[in-house]
Design a protein around this motif. Structure first.
Motif, PDB file in Angstrom:
ATOM      1  N   ALA A 116       0.827  -1.210   0.000  1.00  0.00           N
ATOM      2  CA  ALA A 116       0.000   0.000   0.000  1.00  0.00           C
ATOM      3  C   ALA A 116       0.859   1.257   0.000  1.00  0.00           C
ATOM      4  O   ALA A 116       0.531   2.261  -0.662  1.00  0.00           O
ATOM      5  N   ALA A 117       1.961   1.226   0.741  1.00  0.00           N
ATOM      6  CA  ALA A 117       2.853   2.390   0.775  1.00  0.00           C
ATOM      7  C   ALA A 117       3.450   2.661  -0.605  1.00  0.00           C
ATOM      8  O   ALA A 117       3.611   3.817  -1.008  1.00  0.00           O
ATOM      9  N   ILE A 118       3.773   1.593  -1.346  1.00  0.00           N
ATOM     10  CA  ILE A 118       4.314   1.760  -2.701  1.00  0.00           C
ATOM     11  C   ILE A 118       3.285   2.428  -3.600  1.00  0.00           C
ATOM     12  O   ILE A 118       3.621   3.304  -4.415  1.00  0.00           O
ATOM     13  N   ARG A 119       2.022   2.035  -3.468  1.00  0.00           N
ATOM     14  CA  ARG A 119       0.975   2.641  -4.312  1.00  0.00           C
ATOM     15  C   ARG A 119       0.782   4.123  -3.991  1.00  0.00           C
ATOM     16  O   ARG A 119       0.647   4.948  -4.897  1.00  0.00           O
ATOM     17  N   TRP A 120       0.766   4.468  -2.696  1.00  0.00           N
ATOM     18  CA  TRP A 120       0.617   5.875  -2.328  1.00  0.00           C
ATOM     19  C   TRP A 120       1.815   6.712  -2.771  1.00  0.00           C
ATOM     20  O   TRP A 120       1.727   7.942  -2.887  1.00  0.00           O
ATOM     21  N   ALA A 158       8.374  18.423   5.729  1.00  0.00           N
ATOM     22  CA  ALA A 158       8.590  17.112   6.349  1.00  0.00           C
ATOM     23  C   ALA A 158       8.466  17.193   7.857  1.00  0.00           C
ATOM     24  O   ALA A 158       7.891  16.302   8.502  1.00  0.00           O
ATOM     25  N   ALA A 159       8.994  18.267   8.460  1.00  0.00           N
ATOM     26  CA  ALA A 159       8.940  18.408   9.917  1.00  0.00           C
ATOM     27  C   ALA A 159       7.506  18.539  10.412  1.00  0.00           C
ATOM     28  O   ALA A 159       7.157  18.022  11.480  1.00  0.00           O
ATOM     29  N   VAL A 163       5.444  14.121  13.099  1.00  0.00           N
ATOM     30  CA  VAL A 163       4.828  13.571  14.315  1.00  0.00           C
ATOM     31  C   VAL A 163       3.650  12.656  13.987  1.00  0.00           C
ATOM     32  O   VAL A 163       3.621  11.501  14.449  1.00  0.00           O
ATOM     33  N   PRO A 164       2.653  13.097  13.202  1.00  0.00           N
ATOM     34  CA  PRO A 164       1.561  12.161  12.892  1.00  0.00           C
ATOM     35  C   PRO A 164       2.025  10.938  12.107  1.00  0.00           C
ATOM     36  O   PRO A 164       1.505   9.839  12.312  1.00  0.00           O
ATOM     37  N   VAL A 178       4.483   7.808   3.866  1.00  0.00           N
ATOM     38  CA  VAL A 178       4.484   8.481   2.563  1.00  0.00           C
ATOM     39  C   VAL A 178       4.082   9.943   2.718  1.00  0.00           C
ATOM     40  O   VAL A 178       4.492  10.797   1.925  1.00  0.00           O
ATOM     41  N   PHE A 179       3.275  10.255   3.755  1.00  0.00           N
ATOM     42  CA  PHE A 179       2.874  11.639   3.970  1.00  0.00           C
ATOM     43  C   PHE A 179       4.070  12.544   4.239  1.00  0.00           C
ATOM     44  O   PHE A 179       4.039  13.735   3.916  1.00  0.00           O
ATOM     45  N   MET A 180       5.126  11.994   4.843  1.00  0.00           N
ATOM     46  CA  MET A 180       6.332  12.792   5.054  1.00  0.00           C
ATOM     47  C   MET A 180       6.958  13.192   3.730  1.00  0.00           C
ATOM     48  O   MET A 180       7.466  14.301   3.567  1.00  0.00           O
ATOM     49  N   LEU A 181       6.918  12.270   2.764  1.00  0.00           N
ATOM     50  CA  LEU A 181       7.448  12.591   1.433  1.00  0.00           C
ATOM     51  C   LEU A 181       6.573  13.635   0.755  1.00  0.00           C
ATOM     52  O   LEU A 181       7.084  14.525   0.059  1.00  0.00           O
ATOM     53  N   GLY A 182       5.251  13.535   0.940  1.00  0.00           N
ATOM     54  CA  GLY A 182       4.369  14.557   0.399  1.00  0.00           C
ATOM     55  C   GLY A 182       4.644  15.916   1.000  1.00  0.00           C
ATOM     56  O   GLY A 182       4.594  16.947   0.309  1.00  0.00           O
TER      57      GLY A 182
END
Length: 493
Positions: A116-120, A158-159, A163-164, A178-182
Motif C-alpha cells: 500500500a505504501a508503494i501505491r501511495w 517534512a517536519a 509527528v503524525p 508516505v505523507f512525510m514525502l508529500g
C-alpha cells in the motif's frame, strides 16, 4: 574567487541550511518515535521516490538549467514549454507503471511487505518531478533567493507531518510515512509554481499551447537529460540495491542504520555542493574553452576546498554527537559506516567539481561513464562485503569515489585540455592528509572527548591560510557580521 560566487552560494546555502535543519528535525522525530525500523522503511520509500521522480523528470533539473542558460527570447520560451510537456507526460507514465507493478516493487525492495505504501508513493513521485522542473527554471534565471526558500520549505514540510507519520507507524499504519514525502514536495512546489509565473512563464493558456512545442528544443534537452538520467538511475539505483540487500540481511533496522550514516553525509554535502552548483553550472555553461574555463574551474575547486575541509574534519571529530542529535543512541552502530563515508566525501568533493564542469560543457558521455563506474564499484563491493557487516558499505563508498575521481580527471585533461594547477592539487593532498590523520585519531570513538576538539582547528587554519587576501577579508567580514547580528539579537532580549 569572485564575490558573486560566494554571495550566491551563501544565499542559496542559507535556505539549504534551514531546509536541512527542518529535515533533520523531521528525522529526529521519526527516529525517536519509530526507531531504526521506521527510519529504515522511510529511507527505502524516499529512495524509491527520488529515483522515480528522476526518471519522470528525465534526469532532474540540471538539463533544464543547462538548456535555459544558453538560450534567450523565443527560443527560451519554446524550450520551457517543450520540456514542461515532456515532464508532464513522463510523470503520468511513471506513476501508472508504479501502480501496476507495486507488488513486484515491494517484493524486491521490502521483502514483499508494505504494498500500500508503494501505491501511495505515486503522488510524491509525480509532484517531485514537477518540482525538479520549476526549480531548474528558477536556477537558470539565477533566482537564488527563491531557490533558497524552496529548499527551506522542503525540510519544513517534512517536519510538520513527522509527528503524525511517526505515531501512525507505531500504531500499525506504516503507509502513512508516505505523507512525510508529500510534505517535502507539496509546499515548495506551490511556491515554485507561483514564482515561475511571476517571471513571466505560464501567464496565460496561449503560452502553454502545443504549437509552441519545438522538436529542436526537445532534442537539445534530451541530449543532456538522457545521460543525466542514466547516471542518476545508476547511482540512486545502486544505492537502492544496497538498501534492499541490507533489508534482506538485517531487516528494516539494518536499512535504518545504513540510512543514518548516509543521511549525515547527504545533509552536509547538500549544504554547500548544491548551493555552489546553483551558481557554478549556469556560469560554466557560458564560459568559453581555454584559459577562461581553466580559471573558472580553479576558482570553483578552491572555494569548495576551503568550505569542505573544516566541515568534514568537524564531522569526523563530532560524529558521535551528530549521530545522537540527529537520530538517537540506538543508531550508534551507524558510526562504523560513517567514518568510512566521511573519507569518501572528501574525495567526492573534487570529483563533484569536475563532474559539474563536464555537465556545463555538455560532455555527458564522460559524466555518465564516471557515474557508471562509481555505481558498479559501489554496488559490487557492497554486495560482496555486506554479509561481513553493515560497516563495509562505507568501504565500498570510499573505493568507488577514488576510481570516480581518477576517471573524471583523466577525461577533463584528455578531452578538454583542462587540469587543475599543481598548487591546487597540492593543497587538496594536504587537506586529505589532515582528514586522514584526524579520522585515525578518532576512529573508534563512541563519544566526543574534550581533547579531540582541538583537532578541528588545523583544518580551519589551513583553509584560512590558502585563502587569498580578498577572500580573507570577505570571510572575516561575514564572521564579524554574523557575530554582530547575534550580539544585537541577544542584546535586545
Amino acid at each position: 574567487m569572485k564575490q558573486g560566487m560566494a554571495l550566491s552560494t551563501f544565499k542559496t546555502a542559507s535556505g539549504q541550511f534551514l531546509g536541512l535543519l527542518f529535515g533533520a528535525a523531521a528525522m529526529k522525530i521519526l527516529a525517536v518515535l519509530a526507531g531504526p525500523a521506521g527510519v529504515g522503511l522511510y529511507s527505502v520509500l524516499r529512495q524509491l521516490q527520488q529515483i522515480l521522480s528522476s526518471v519522470a523528470s528525465l534526469g532532474g533539473q540540471n538539463a533544464i538549467v543547462q538548456g535555459l542558460s544558453t538560450l534567450s527570447g523565443r527560443d527560451r520560451e519554446r524550450f520551457f514549454v517543450s520540456t514542461l510537456y515532456m515532464f508532464l507526460m513522463t510523470s503520468l507514465l511513471v506513476g501508472g507503471l508504479v501502480m501496476i507493478f507495486s507488488e513486484v516493487i515491494a517484493g524486491w525492495v521490502l521483502a514483499g511487505e508494505h504494498v500500500a505504501a508503494i501505491r501511495w508513493l505515486v503522488v510524491p513521485i509525480v509532484l517531485g518531478a514537477l518540482l525538479f522542473f520549476f526549480r531548474g527554471v528558477l536556477t537558470s534565471d539565477m533566482q537564488y533567493g527563491a531557490v533558497a526558500f524552496i529548499n527551506m520549505l522542503t525540510g519544513l514540510g517534512a517536519a510538520v507531518v513527522a509527528v503524525p507519520s511517526g505515531f501512525a507507524f507505531v500504531y500499525g499504519y506504516p503507509e502513512f510515512l508516505v505523507f512525510m514525502l508529500g510534505g517535502t514536495v507539496i509546499p515548495p512546489l506551490m511556491f515554485a509554481f507561483f514564482y515561475v509565473r511571476r517571471l513571466g512563464y505560464l501567464r496565460n493558456l496561449s503560452s502553454f499551447a502545443p504549437s509552441v512545442v519545438s522538436r529542436y528544443s526537445i532534442s537539445k534537452f534530451l541530449e543532456v537529460a538522457l545521460p543525466l538520467l542514466l547516471s542518476l538511475v545508476l547511482t540512486l539505483g545502486c544505492v537502492l540495491v544496497v538498501r534492499a540487500k541490507a533489508v534482506h540481511l538485517y531487516g528494516l533496522e539494518g536499512a535504518g542504520l545504513f540510512d543514518a550514516a548516509w543521511s549525515v553525509s547527504a545533509m552536509y554535502l547538500a549544504l554547500f555542493l548544491a548551493s555552489l552548483q546553483s551558481y557554478l553550472l549556469p556560469e560554466l555553461s557560458k564560459t568559453e574553452k581555454g584559459p577562461a574555463l581553466q580559471s573558472a574551474l580553479s576558482r570553483a575547486f578552491h572555494f569548495a576546498l576551503i568550505l569542505s575541509l573544516p566541515l568534514i574534519v568537524g564531522l569526523v571529530v563530532l560524529k558521535p554527537l551528530v549521530m545522537s542529535l540527529l537520530f538517537s543512541e540506538a543508531f550508534s552502530p551507524a558510526l562504523d559506516v560513517l567514518r568510512w563515508v566521511l573519507l569518501g566525501d572528501f574525495v567526492r568533493v573534487l570529483g563533484w567539481v569536475i563532474s559539474t564542469t563536464l555537465i556545463a560543457r555538455a560532455d555527458m558521455k564522460g559524466f555518465a561513464l564516471a557515474e557508471a563506474l562509481w555505481s558498479m564499484i559501489f554496488v559490487s563491493l557492497a554486495w560482496v562485503l555486506l554479509p561481513l557487516g553493515i560497516e563495509w558499505i562505507g568501504v565500498a563508498y570510499l573505493v568507488g569515489y577514488v576510481a570516480y575521481l581518477g576517471l573524471l580527471s583523466h577525461r577533463l585533461w584528455q578531452l578538454h585540455g583542462v587540469r587543475l594547477e599543481a598548487r591546487r592539487v597540492g593543497q587538496w593532498l594536504a587537506g586529505l592528509s589532515i582528514v586522514i590523520v584526524t579520522s585515525w585519531l578518532c576512529w573508534d570513538g563512541q563519544a566526543v572527548m574534550s581533547w579531540t576538539i582541538i583537532l578541528i582547528f588545523p583544518a580551519f587554519f589551513f583553509s584560512f591560510y590558502i585563502m587569498q587576501s580578498d577572500e580573507r577579508q570577505f570571510a572575516l567580514h561575514l564572521v564579524g557580521r554574523s557575530f554582530g547580528l547575534l550580539k544585537r539579537y541577544f542584546g535586545q532580549r
